[in-house]
Design an enzyme around this catalytic site. Structure first.
Site, PDB file in Angstrom:
ATOM      1  N   ASP A  62      -2.277   2.315  17.320  1.00  0.00           N
ATOM      2  CA  ASP A  62      -2.731   2.289  16.149  1.00  0.00           C
ATOM      3  C   ASP A  62      -4.399   2.378  16.199  1.00  0.00           C
ATOM      4  O   ASP A  62      -5.076   2.158  15.195  1.00  0.00           O
ATOM      5  CB  ASP A  62      -2.577   1.078  15.193  1.00  0.00           C
ATOM      6  CG  ASP A  62      -2.629   1.189  13.693  1.00  0.00           C
ATOM      7  OD1 ASP A  62      -2.722   2.422  13.335  1.00  0.00           O
ATOM      8  OD2 ASP A  62      -2.621   0.294  13.123  1.00  0.00           O
ATOM      9  N   ARG A  97       0.987  -1.328   0.108  1.00  0.00           N
ATOM     10  CA  ARG A  97       0.078   0.105  -0.144  1.00  0.00           C
ATOM     11  C   ARG A  97       1.104   1.338  -0.051  1.00  0.00           C
ATOM     12  O   ARG A  97       0.154   2.168  -0.048  1.00  0.00           O
ATOM     13  CB  ARG A  97      -0.888   0.033   1.259  1.00  0.00           C
ATOM     14  CG  ARG A  97      -2.139  -1.072   1.264  1.00  0.00           C
ATOM     15  CD  ARG A  97      -2.502  -1.088   2.484  1.00  0.00           C
ATOM     16  NE  ARG A  97      -1.687  -1.638   3.741  1.00  0.00           N
ATOM     17  CZ  ARG A  97      -1.935  -1.982   4.768  1.00  0.00           C
ATOM     18  NH1 ARG A  97      -2.901  -1.423   5.468  1.00  0.00           N
ATOM     19  NH2 ARG A  97      -1.043  -2.481   5.744  1.00  0.00           N
TER      20      ARG A  97
END
Length: 388
Positions: free
Chosen positions: A285, A164
Protein backbone atom coordinates in the site's frame (compact mmCIF):
# COMPACT_ATOMS: atom_id res chain seq x y z
CA UNK A 1 27.46 -6.55 -20.71
CA UNK A 2 27.31 -9.86 -18.85
CA UNK A 3 27.13 -10.19 -15.07
CA UNK A 4 27.88 -13.33 -13.08
CA UNK A 5 26.53 -13.55 -9.53
CA UNK A 6 28.96 -16.05 -8.08
CA UNK A 7 28.61 -18.42 -5.16
CA UNK A 8 25.20 -17.51 -3.74
CA UNK A 9 22.47 -19.79 -2.42
CA UNK A 10 19.73 -19.43 -5.05
CA UNK A 11 16.08 -19.52 -4.02
CA UNK A 12 13.96 -19.59 -7.15
CA UNK A 13 11.83 -19.66 -4.76
CA UNK A 14 12.68 -23.41 -4.44
CA UNK A 15 16.12 -23.87 -2.90
CA UNK A 16 18.49 -24.59 -5.82
CA UNK A 17 21.57 -24.68 -3.60
CA UNK A 18 24.84 -22.90 -4.32
CA UNK A 19 24.79 -21.75 -7.92
CA UNK A 20 26.17 -19.04 -10.19
CA UNK A 21 23.64 -16.90 -12.06
CA UNK A 22 24.46 -15.26 -15.39
CA UNK A 23 22.68 -12.05 -16.39
CA UNK A 24 22.75 -11.31 -20.12
CA UNK A 25 21.11 -8.01 -20.97
CA UNK A 26 17.67 -8.02 -19.33
CA UNK A 27 17.40 -11.77 -18.80
CA UNK A 28 18.90 -14.64 -16.86
CA UNK A 29 20.83 -16.75 -19.37
CA UNK A 30 22.33 -19.49 -17.21
CA UNK A 31 22.20 -21.00 -13.72
CA UNK A 32 24.82 -23.60 -12.88
CA UNK A 33 27.67 -24.41 -10.49
CA UNK A 34 30.98 -22.65 -11.03
CA UNK A 35 30.47 -20.56 -14.16
CA UNK A 36 33.62 -18.74 -15.26
CA UNK A 37 33.83 -15.72 -17.58
CA UNK A 38 34.38 -16.68 -21.20
CA UNK A 39 35.86 -14.52 -23.95
CA UNK A 40 32.69 -15.17 -25.97
CA UNK A 41 30.70 -13.26 -23.34
CA UNK A 42 32.52 -10.03 -24.12
CA UNK A 43 32.64 -7.54 -21.25
CA UNK A 44 31.77 -9.36 -18.01
CA UNK A 45 31.55 -8.30 -14.37
CA UNK A 46 31.73 -10.90 -11.59
CA UNK A 47 29.91 -10.16 -8.32
CA UNK A 48 30.94 -12.30 -5.36
CA UNK A 49 27.80 -13.24 -3.40
CA UNK A 50 29.34 -16.04 -1.35
CA UNK A 51 27.39 -16.72 1.88
CA UNK A 52 24.47 -14.67 0.57
CA UNK A 53 21.03 -15.60 -0.76
CA UNK A 54 19.91 -14.82 -4.31
CA UNK A 55 16.13 -14.42 -4.67
CA UNK A 56 13.68 -13.03 -7.26
CA UNK A 57 12.93 -9.31 -7.21
CA UNK A 58 9.84 -8.54 -5.17
CA UNK A 59 6.46 -7.80 -6.74
CA UNK A 60 4.38 -5.17 -4.95
CA UNK A 61 0.85 -5.40 -6.31
CA UNK A 62 -0.57 -2.32 -4.56
CA UNK A 63 1.37 0.96 -4.72
CA UNK A 64 0.08 4.55 -4.90
CA UNK A 65 2.61 5.78 -7.45
CA UNK A 66 1.08 9.26 -7.52
CA UNK A 67 0.61 9.30 -3.76
CA UNK A 68 -2.72 8.87 -2.03
CA UNK A 69 -4.49 10.20 0.99
CA UNK A 70 -6.31 13.48 1.26
CA UNK A 71 -8.84 12.22 3.79
CA UNK A 72 -8.21 15.30 5.97
CA UNK A 73 -7.90 17.91 3.25
CA UNK A 74 -5.36 18.88 0.63
CA UNK A 75 -2.42 19.06 3.04
CA UNK A 76 -2.78 15.33 3.78
CA UNK A 77 -2.20 14.21 0.19
CA UNK A 78 0.83 11.91 0.32
CA UNK A 79 3.82 12.45 -2.04
CA UNK A 80 4.60 10.60 -5.24
CA UNK A 81 6.85 7.56 -5.32
CA UNK A 82 10.42 7.99 -6.59
CA UNK A 83 12.62 5.26 -8.02
CA UNK A 84 14.71 4.58 -4.93
CA UNK A 85 11.57 4.18 -2.77
CA UNK A 86 11.00 1.07 -4.87
CA UNK A 87 14.48 -0.31 -5.42
CA UNK A 88 15.79 0.07 -1.87
CA UNK A 89 12.80 -2.01 -0.76
CA UNK A 90 14.04 -4.85 -2.98
CA UNK A 91 11.05 -4.36 -5.25
CA UNK A 92 11.51 -4.60 -9.01
CA UNK A 93 7.85 -4.76 -10.17
CA UNK A 94 5.01 -2.53 -8.95
CA UNK A 95 1.32 -2.27 -9.74
CA UNK A 96 0.07 1.30 -9.42
CA UNK A 97 -3.41 2.29 -8.32
CA UNK A 98 -5.63 5.18 -7.32
CA UNK A 99 -7.43 5.17 -3.97
CA UNK A 100 -9.84 7.47 -2.16
CA UNK A 101 -8.95 10.41 -4.41
CA UNK A 102 -9.78 9.71 -8.04
CA UNK A 103 -10.22 13.41 -8.78
CA UNK A 104 -6.95 15.25 -8.16
CA UNK A 105 -5.12 11.98 -8.95
CA UNK A 106 -6.27 10.53 -12.27
CA UNK A 107 -5.60 7.69 -14.68
CA UNK A 108 -3.71 9.75 -17.28
CA UNK A 109 -1.29 10.97 -14.62
CA UNK A 110 -0.95 7.46 -13.19
CA UNK A 111 -0.09 6.03 -16.60
CA UNK A 112 2.50 8.75 -17.18
CA UNK A 113 4.04 8.06 -13.77
CA UNK A 114 4.20 4.33 -14.48
CA UNK A 115 5.92 4.94 -17.81
CA UNK A 116 8.46 7.27 -16.19
CA UNK A 117 9.41 4.69 -13.52
CA UNK A 118 9.66 2.06 -16.22
CA UNK A 119 12.09 4.24 -18.15
CA UNK A 120 14.11 4.79 -14.96
CA UNK A 121 14.59 1.07 -14.36
CA UNK A 122 11.74 -0.95 -12.83
CA UNK A 123 8.73 -2.79 -14.28
CA UNK A 124 5.34 -1.15 -13.79
CA UNK A 125 1.72 -2.12 -14.29
CA UNK A 126 -1.59 -0.47 -13.33
CA UNK A 127 -5.14 -1.06 -12.21
CA UNK A 128 -7.74 1.09 -13.89
CA UNK A 129 -10.21 2.73 -11.52
CA UNK A 130 -10.20 3.93 -7.92
CA UNK A 131 -12.38 3.53 -4.81
CA UNK A 132 -15.55 4.59 -6.57
CA UNK A 133 -18.01 2.83 -8.88
CA UNK A 134 -18.35 3.62 -11.76
CA UNK A 135 -14.55 3.75 -11.84
CA UNK A 136 -12.47 6.45 -13.54
CA UNK A 137 -10.86 5.03 -16.69
CA UNK A 138 -8.78 6.19 -19.64
CA UNK A 139 -11.10 5.09 -22.45
CA UNK A 140 -14.44 5.29 -20.64
CA UNK A 141 -14.65 1.55 -20.10
CA UNK A 142 -12.77 -0.99 -17.96
CA UNK A 143 -12.83 -3.66 -20.65
CA UNK A 144 -11.45 -1.30 -23.28
CA UNK A 145 -8.70 -0.05 -20.94
CA UNK A 146 -7.54 -3.63 -20.44
CA UNK A 147 -7.55 -4.42 -24.14
CA UNK A 148 -5.93 -1.22 -25.43
CA UNK A 149 -3.62 0.02 -22.64
CA UNK A 150 -0.58 -2.24 -22.30
CA UNK A 151 0.15 -1.47 -18.66
CA UNK A 152 -3.37 -2.01 -17.33
CA UNK A 153 -3.79 -5.55 -15.98
CA UNK A 154 -6.88 -5.25 -13.79
CA UNK A 155 -9.38 -2.95 -12.10
CA UNK A 156 -8.96 -1.46 -8.62
CA UNK A 157 -8.67 -0.57 -5.89
CA UNK A 158 -12.46 -0.63 -5.61
CA UNK A 159 -13.60 -0.03 -2.02
CA UNK A 160 -16.24 -2.08 -0.22
CA UNK A 161 -17.21 -2.34 3.46
CA UNK A 162 -15.81 1.14 4.00
CA UNK A 163 -17.39 4.54 4.75
CA UNK A 164 -15.16 6.05 2.04
CA UNK A 165 -16.51 3.74 -0.69
CA UNK A 166 -19.25 4.73 -3.12
CA UNK A 167 -21.41 1.98 -1.54
CA UNK A 168 -21.69 -0.03 -4.79
CA UNK A 169 -24.49 -2.55 -5.13
CA UNK A 170 -23.87 -6.25 -5.69
CA UNK A 171 -25.06 -5.84 -9.27
CA UNK A 172 -22.61 -3.00 -9.93
CA UNK A 173 -19.70 -5.06 -8.59
CA UNK A 174 -20.78 -8.07 -10.66
CA UNK A 175 -20.80 -5.95 -13.82
CA UNK A 176 -17.40 -4.50 -12.96
CA UNK A 177 -15.89 -7.93 -12.33
CA UNK A 178 -17.36 -9.19 -15.61
CA UNK A 179 -15.88 -6.25 -17.53
CA UNK A 180 -12.48 -6.89 -15.98
CA UNK A 181 -12.65 -10.61 -16.69
CA UNK A 182 -13.61 -10.28 -20.34
CA UNK A 183 -11.07 -7.50 -20.85
CA UNK A 184 -8.46 -9.81 -19.38
CA UNK A 185 -9.49 -12.70 -21.64
CA UNK A 186 -9.33 -10.54 -24.75
CA UNK A 187 -5.93 -9.07 -23.88
CA UNK A 188 -4.29 -12.12 -22.32
CA UNK A 189 -4.03 -10.36 -18.94
CA UNK A 190 -5.15 -11.24 -15.42
CA UNK A 191 -8.19 -8.96 -15.48
CA UNK A 192 -8.59 -9.13 -11.71
CA UNK A 193 -10.86 -6.98 -9.58
CA UNK A 194 -8.60 -5.69 -6.79
CA UNK A 195 -10.84 -4.90 -3.82
CA UNK A 196 -10.05 -2.58 -0.91
CA UNK A 197 -11.75 -4.12 2.13
CA UNK A 198 -12.57 -1.63 4.86
CA UNK A 199 -13.37 -2.14 8.53
CA UNK A 200 -17.14 -2.16 7.99
CA UNK A 201 -19.30 -4.96 9.45
CA UNK A 202 -20.25 -6.31 6.01
CA UNK A 203 -16.65 -7.51 5.53
CA UNK A 204 -16.56 -9.95 2.56
CA UNK A 205 -20.30 -10.66 2.44
CA UNK A 206 -20.87 -9.24 -1.04
CA UNK A 207 -17.85 -11.10 -2.38
CA UNK A 208 -19.19 -14.45 -1.15
CA UNK A 209 -22.54 -13.61 -2.76
CA UNK A 210 -20.89 -12.79 -6.09
CA UNK A 211 -18.99 -16.07 -6.07
CA UNK A 212 -22.14 -18.04 -5.23
CA UNK A 213 -24.55 -16.25 -7.58
CA UNK A 214 -22.50 -15.50 -10.71
CA UNK A 215 -20.36 -17.52 -13.09
CA UNK A 216 -17.31 -15.32 -12.48
CA UNK A 217 -14.51 -17.51 -11.09
CA UNK A 218 -13.11 -16.79 -7.64
CA UNK A 219 -9.69 -16.17 -9.20
CA UNK A 220 -10.92 -12.83 -10.60
CA UNK A 221 -11.27 -11.31 -7.12
CA UNK A 222 -8.28 -10.23 -5.01
CA UNK A 223 -9.33 -8.64 -1.71
CA UNK A 224 -6.63 -6.67 0.11
CA UNK A 225 -6.09 -5.26 3.64
CA UNK A 226 -7.34 -8.59 5.02
CA UNK A 227 -5.19 -8.23 8.15
CA UNK A 228 -7.22 -5.19 9.24
CA UNK A 229 -8.66 -7.19 12.17
CA UNK A 230 -8.94 -10.81 13.30
CA UNK A 231 -12.57 -11.14 12.24
CA UNK A 232 -11.64 -10.15 8.69
CA UNK A 233 -8.73 -12.61 8.70
CA UNK A 234 -11.16 -15.40 9.56
CA UNK A 235 -13.38 -14.31 6.67
CA UNK A 236 -10.31 -14.34 4.44
CA UNK A 237 -9.57 -17.91 5.48
CA UNK A 238 -13.11 -18.88 4.42
CA UNK A 239 -12.40 -17.34 1.02
CA UNK A 240 -9.06 -19.15 0.77
CA UNK A 241 -10.78 -22.44 1.64
CA UNK A 242 -12.97 -21.90 -1.41
CA UNK A 243 -9.83 -21.50 -3.56
CA UNK A 244 -9.40 -17.72 -3.39
CA UNK A 245 -6.28 -15.64 -2.85
CA UNK A 246 -6.09 -13.08 -0.04
CA UNK A 247 -3.71 -10.13 0.17
CA UNK A 248 -2.29 -8.75 3.42
CA UNK A 249 -0.95 -5.23 3.84
CA UNK A 250 2.58 -4.79 5.14
CA UNK A 251 2.86 -2.96 8.45
CA UNK A 252 5.37 -0.34 9.48
CA UNK A 253 7.71 -1.86 12.11
CA UNK A 254 7.07 1.29 14.19
CA UNK A 255 3.43 0.20 14.50
CA UNK A 256 4.24 -3.29 15.69
CA UNK A 257 3.47 -3.72 19.33
CA UNK A 258 0.17 -1.84 19.28
CA UNK A 259 -3.04 -3.38 17.94
CA UNK A 260 -1.68 -3.72 14.42
CA UNK A 261 -1.85 -7.25 13.00
CA UNK A 262 1.18 -7.58 10.77
CA UNK A 263 1.09 -9.45 7.49
CA UNK A 264 3.61 -11.92 8.91
CA UNK A 265 1.39 -12.63 11.94
CA UNK A 266 -1.62 -13.08 9.67
CA UNK A 267 0.22 -15.45 7.35
CA UNK A 268 1.56 -17.57 10.20
CA UNK A 269 -1.98 -17.81 11.60
CA UNK A 270 -3.38 -18.82 8.20
CA UNK A 271 -0.71 -21.49 7.79
CA UNK A 272 -1.67 -22.96 11.15
CA UNK A 273 -5.28 -23.10 9.92
CA UNK A 274 -4.17 -25.15 6.93
CA UNK A 275 -4.23 -22.43 4.25
CA UNK A 276 -1.52 -23.16 1.63
CA UNK A 277 1.03 -20.37 1.41
CA UNK A 278 0.42 -20.27 -2.37
CA UNK A 279 -2.93 -18.55 -1.66
CA UNK A 280 -1.38 -15.72 0.38
CA UNK A 281 0.22 -12.50 -0.85
CA UNK A 282 1.60 -9.31 0.71
CA UNK A 283 1.54 -5.78 -0.71
CA UNK A 284 2.77 -2.52 0.79
CA UNK A 285 0.00 0.00 0.00
CA UNK A 286 3.09 2.15 -0.54
CA UNK A 287 2.62 5.94 -0.37
CA UNK A 288 -1.01 5.46 0.53
CA UNK A 289 -2.31 7.15 3.65
CA UNK A 290 -3.07 5.44 6.95
CA UNK A 291 -5.78 7.60 8.49
CA UNK A 292 -7.13 6.96 11.97
CA UNK A 293 -10.83 7.78 12.29
CA UNK A 294 -12.59 8.66 15.54
CA UNK A 295 -16.05 7.52 16.54
CA UNK A 296 -17.68 10.30 14.54
CA UNK A 297 -15.80 9.55 11.33
CA UNK A 298 -13.34 12.42 11.75
CA UNK A 299 -9.61 12.00 11.17
CA UNK A 300 -7.65 11.88 14.44
CA UNK A 301 -4.30 10.99 12.87
CA UNK A 302 -2.70 10.14 9.54
CA UNK A 303 0.53 8.52 8.36
CA UNK A 304 2.11 7.52 5.07
CA UNK A 305 2.67 3.85 4.27
CA UNK A 306 6.13 2.74 3.10
CA UNK A 307 7.24 0.35 0.37
CA UNK A 308 10.09 -0.91 2.57
CA UNK A 309 7.56 -2.58 4.88
CA UNK A 310 7.09 -5.32 2.26
CA UNK A 311 10.47 -6.93 2.86
CA UNK A 312 10.26 -6.33 6.61
CA UNK A 313 7.33 -8.76 6.67
CA UNK A 314 9.41 -11.35 4.78
CA UNK A 315 12.15 -10.98 7.39
CA UNK A 316 9.65 -11.55 10.17
CA UNK A 317 8.46 -14.76 8.50
CA UNK A 318 12.04 -16.03 8.33
CA UNK A 319 12.72 -15.07 11.94
CA UNK A 320 9.54 -16.96 12.90
CA UNK A 321 10.93 -20.15 11.36
CA UNK A 322 9.87 -20.23 7.71
CA UNK A 323 12.56 -21.05 5.20
CA UNK A 324 13.60 -18.15 2.99
CA UNK A 325 12.20 -19.98 -0.03
CA UNK A 326 8.76 -20.17 1.59
CA UNK A 327 8.86 -16.68 3.10
CA UNK A 328 9.43 -14.98 -0.25
CA UNK A 329 6.54 -16.69 -2.04
CA UNK A 330 3.93 -14.08 -0.97
CA UNK A 331 6.01 -11.31 -2.61
CA UNK A 332 7.40 -13.19 -5.64
CA UNK A 333 5.86 -16.22 -7.34
CA UNK A 334 2.40 -15.89 -5.72
CA UNK A 335 1.61 -12.36 -6.96
CA UNK A 336 3.27 -13.20 -10.29
CA UNK A 337 0.82 -16.06 -10.74
CA UNK A 338 -2.20 -14.02 -9.59
CA UNK A 339 -1.29 -11.17 -11.93
CA UNK A 340 -0.44 -13.51 -14.81
CA UNK A 341 3.19 -12.33 -14.97
CA UNK A 342 4.76 -15.78 -15.02
CA UNK A 343 7.13 -17.13 -16.25
CA UNK A 344 9.15 -13.92 -16.63
CA UNK A 345 8.47 -12.48 -13.15
CA UNK A 346 8.59 -13.86 -9.63
CA UNK A 347 11.19 -16.53 -10.27
CA UNK A 348 14.86 -17.10 -10.96
CA UNK A 349 15.04 -19.28 -14.05
CA UNK A 350 16.79 -19.35 -17.40
CA UNK A 351 14.85 -16.99 -19.65
CA UNK A 352 13.15 -15.07 -16.84
CA UNK A 353 13.68 -11.34 -16.37
CA UNK A 354 16.88 -10.51 -14.48
CA UNK A 355 15.03 -9.08 -11.48
CA UNK A 356 17.18 -10.21 -8.57
CA UNK A 357 17.70 -9.35 -4.91
CA UNK A 358 20.80 -10.46 -2.97
CA UNK A 359 20.32 -10.82 0.79
CA UNK A 360 23.15 -11.18 3.33
CA UNK A 361 23.37 -13.40 6.41
CA UNK A 362 21.70 -10.77 8.57
CA UNK A 363 18.75 -10.66 6.14
CA UNK A 364 19.69 -7.21 4.88
CA UNK A 365 19.24 -6.31 1.21
CA UNK A 366 22.72 -5.96 -0.30
CA UNK A 367 22.16 -5.80 -4.07
CA UNK A 368 19.19 -5.24 -6.37
CA UNK A 369 19.11 -5.87 -10.12
CA UNK A 370 16.06 -4.91 -12.19
CA UNK A 371 15.75 -5.82 -15.86
CA UNK A 372 19.43 -6.78 -15.66
CA UNK A 373 20.59 -3.40 -14.43
CA UNK A 374 22.42 -3.03 -11.10
CA UNK A 375 20.38 -0.44 -9.15
CA UNK A 376 21.35 -1.05 -5.50
CA UNK A 377 24.92 -2.00 -4.53
CA UNK A 378 25.98 -2.84 -0.98
CA UNK A 379 22.70 -1.46 0.33
CA UNK A 380 23.06 1.91 -1.42
CA UNK A 381 21.08 3.11 -4.44
CA UNK A 382 23.54 3.65 -7.29
CA UNK A 383 20.83 4.63 -9.75
CA UNK A 384 18.35 7.36 -8.84
CA UNK A 385 15.28 8.80 -10.47
CA UNK A 386 15.63 11.78 -12.81
CA UNK A 387 14.82 14.40 -10.16
CA UNK A 388 16.12 12.69 -7.03
Amino acid sequence: MFTILKGGNVFAPPDLGIKDVVIAGRQISNIAPDISPDWQYGETQVVDVTDMSVVPGFIDQHVHLLGGGGEDGFATRTPEVVLTDITQAGTTTVVGCLGTDGITRHMAGLLAKARSLDEEGVTTYLYTGAYEVPPPTLTGNVRTDLVLIDKIIGCGEVAISDHRSSQPSKEELARLAAEARVGGLLSGKAGILHLHIGAGPRQLNVLFELIAETEIPISQFVPTHINRNWELILEGIKLANKGGVIDFTAADPADQGNETITAAQAILFCLKQGVPIEQLTISSDGHGSLPVFDGNGGVSGIKESKLTCLYEEVKQLVLAGLSLGEAIKPVTINPARVLKLTPTKGTIAIGSDADIVVIDKLLNIRHVFAKGRWLVRDGQAIVKGTFE
